[in-house]
Write a protein that holds these residues in place. Structure first.
Motif, PDB file in Angstrom:
ATOM      1  N   GLY A   1      36.936  48.063  16.588  1.00  0.00           N
ATOM      2  CA  GLY A   1      36.313  48.734  15.404  1.00  0.00           C
ATOM      3  C   GLY A   1      36.720  49.473  14.548  1.00  0.00           C
ATOM      4  O   GLY A   1      36.072  49.996  13.702  1.00  0.00           O
ATOM      5  N   GLU A   2      38.151  49.519  14.342  1.00  0.00           N
ATOM      6  CA  GLU A   2      38.869  50.396  13.422  1.00  0.00           C
ATOM      7  C   GLU A   2      38.930  49.838  12.280  1.00  0.00           C
ATOM      8  O   GLU A   2      39.096  48.599  12.323  1.00  0.00           O
ATOM      9  N   SER A   3      39.204  50.347  11.016  1.00  0.00           N
ATOM     10  CA  SER A   3      39.878  49.780   9.911  1.00  0.00           C
ATOM     11  C   SER A   3      40.712  50.540   9.459  1.00  0.00           C
ATOM     12  O   SER A   3      40.845  51.782   9.634  1.00  0.00           O
ATOM     13  N   MET A   4      41.642  49.975   8.504  1.00  0.00           N
ATOM     14  CA  MET A   4      42.672  50.665   7.861  1.00  0.00           C
ATOM     15  C   MET A   4      42.877  50.058   6.484  1.00  0.00           C
ATOM     16  O   MET A   4      42.818  48.805   6.080  1.00  0.00           O
TER      17      MET A   4
ATOM     18  N   TYR B   1      41.588  41.978   5.727  1.00  0.00           N
ATOM     19  CA  TYR B   1      41.552  40.722   6.949  1.00  0.00           C
ATOM     20  C   TYR B   1      41.262  41.345   8.053  1.00  0.00           C
ATOM     21  O   TYR B   1      41.084  42.583   8.274  1.00  0.00           O
ATOM     22  N   MET B   2      40.553  40.533   8.952  1.00  0.00           N
ATOM     23  CA  MET B   2      40.070  40.927  10.335  1.00  0.00           C
ATOM     24  C   MET B   2      41.445  40.525  11.121  1.00  0.00           C
ATOM     25  O   MET B   2      41.823  39.426  11.168  1.00  0.00           O
TER      26      MET B   2
ATOM     27  N   TYR C   1      40.704  45.251   9.141  1.00  0.00           N
ATOM     28  CA  TYR C   1      39.857  45.539  10.060  1.00  0.00           C
ATOM     29  C   TYR C   1      39.836  45.143  11.476  1.00  0.00           C
ATOM     30  O   TYR C   1      40.351  43.827  11.424  1.00  0.00           O
ATOM     31  N   SER C   2      39.501  45.774  12.354  1.00  0.00           N
ATOM     32  CA  SER C   2      39.800  45.061  13.686  1.00  0.00           C
ATOM     33  C   SER C   2      38.428  44.760  14.666  1.00  0.00           C
ATOM     34  O   SER C   2      37.677  46.003  14.726  1.00  0.00           O
TER      35      SER C   2
END
Length: 189
Positions: free
Chosen positions: A53-56, A110-111, A48-49
């Motif tokens: 605000g993106e996630s993968m 993870y962030m 997650y960023s």
């Protein structure tokens, strides 16, 4: 980035890292052997960023082969969010992050705080802090700074060090752990 078309060299180093993870980490993380046993089939990266605000949540390796489309997605996700510059992320760093995440036995992503850094971003950060290396491995796509809400810096760093796969920096005051695929070493508190 490692050349994904050379699986023998890459596969050997990767399998070695996963095997070392199981043996070295067992005293600290009970049951980790079961996670390493399945590591030869698929590998996943879950991030997650907080910056974008993106996630993968992507499977990037299946049965000894890296998936080029997934690596492209990882490269984009790890981009320099300040200027959107994209760089190839070294698969050794990706594998290092995935192995430590498996050892921590969490479903939480993870962030990502910092992945690739452009020269401009690195220079700007160096002007603000003494803790930013001039020749940072972030500039080569070989490092990432991460955190987990459910695990302490100490716990994440302990799992990373057990992998014996690269550099591990503990930044307890800032609540993150630095991973890189450079020489095996550790620092911080």
């Amino acid at each position: 980035m490692q050349d994904a078309s050379r699986p023998n060299l890459t596969r050997r180093s990767i399998l070695g890292a996963f095997a070392a993870t199981a043996v070295t980490a067992a005293p600290f993380f009970p049951g980790v052997t079961a996670y390493a046993r399945g590591a030869g089939d698929i590998r996943r990266l879950h991030f997650y960023s907080g910056r974008t605000g993106e996630s993968m949540n992507v499977i990037y390796w299946i049965d000894g082969n890296y998936i080029p489309e997934s690596l492209g997605e990882i490269n984009h996700f790890f981009r320099d969010w300040r200027n959107n510059a994209v760089h190839n992320i070294d698969v050794r760093t990706v594998d290092f992050l995935a192995a430590a995440h498996n050892m921590l036995r969490v479903n939480e992503p993870y962030m990502l705080l910092s992945g690739y850094r452009s020269p401009q971003t690195n220079a700007m950060l160096r002007a603000r802090s003494n803790n930013v290396a001039q020749n940072s491995l972030h500039l080569r796509g070989q490092a990432a700074d991460v955190r987990l809400r459910s695990r302490s810096v100490r716990q994440i760093a302990q799992a990373a060090q057990a992998c014996n796969a690269g550099g591990v920096g503990r930044y307890s005051r800032s609540d993150f752990v630095h991973f890189d695929c450079g020489a095996v070493r550790s620092w911080g508190s």
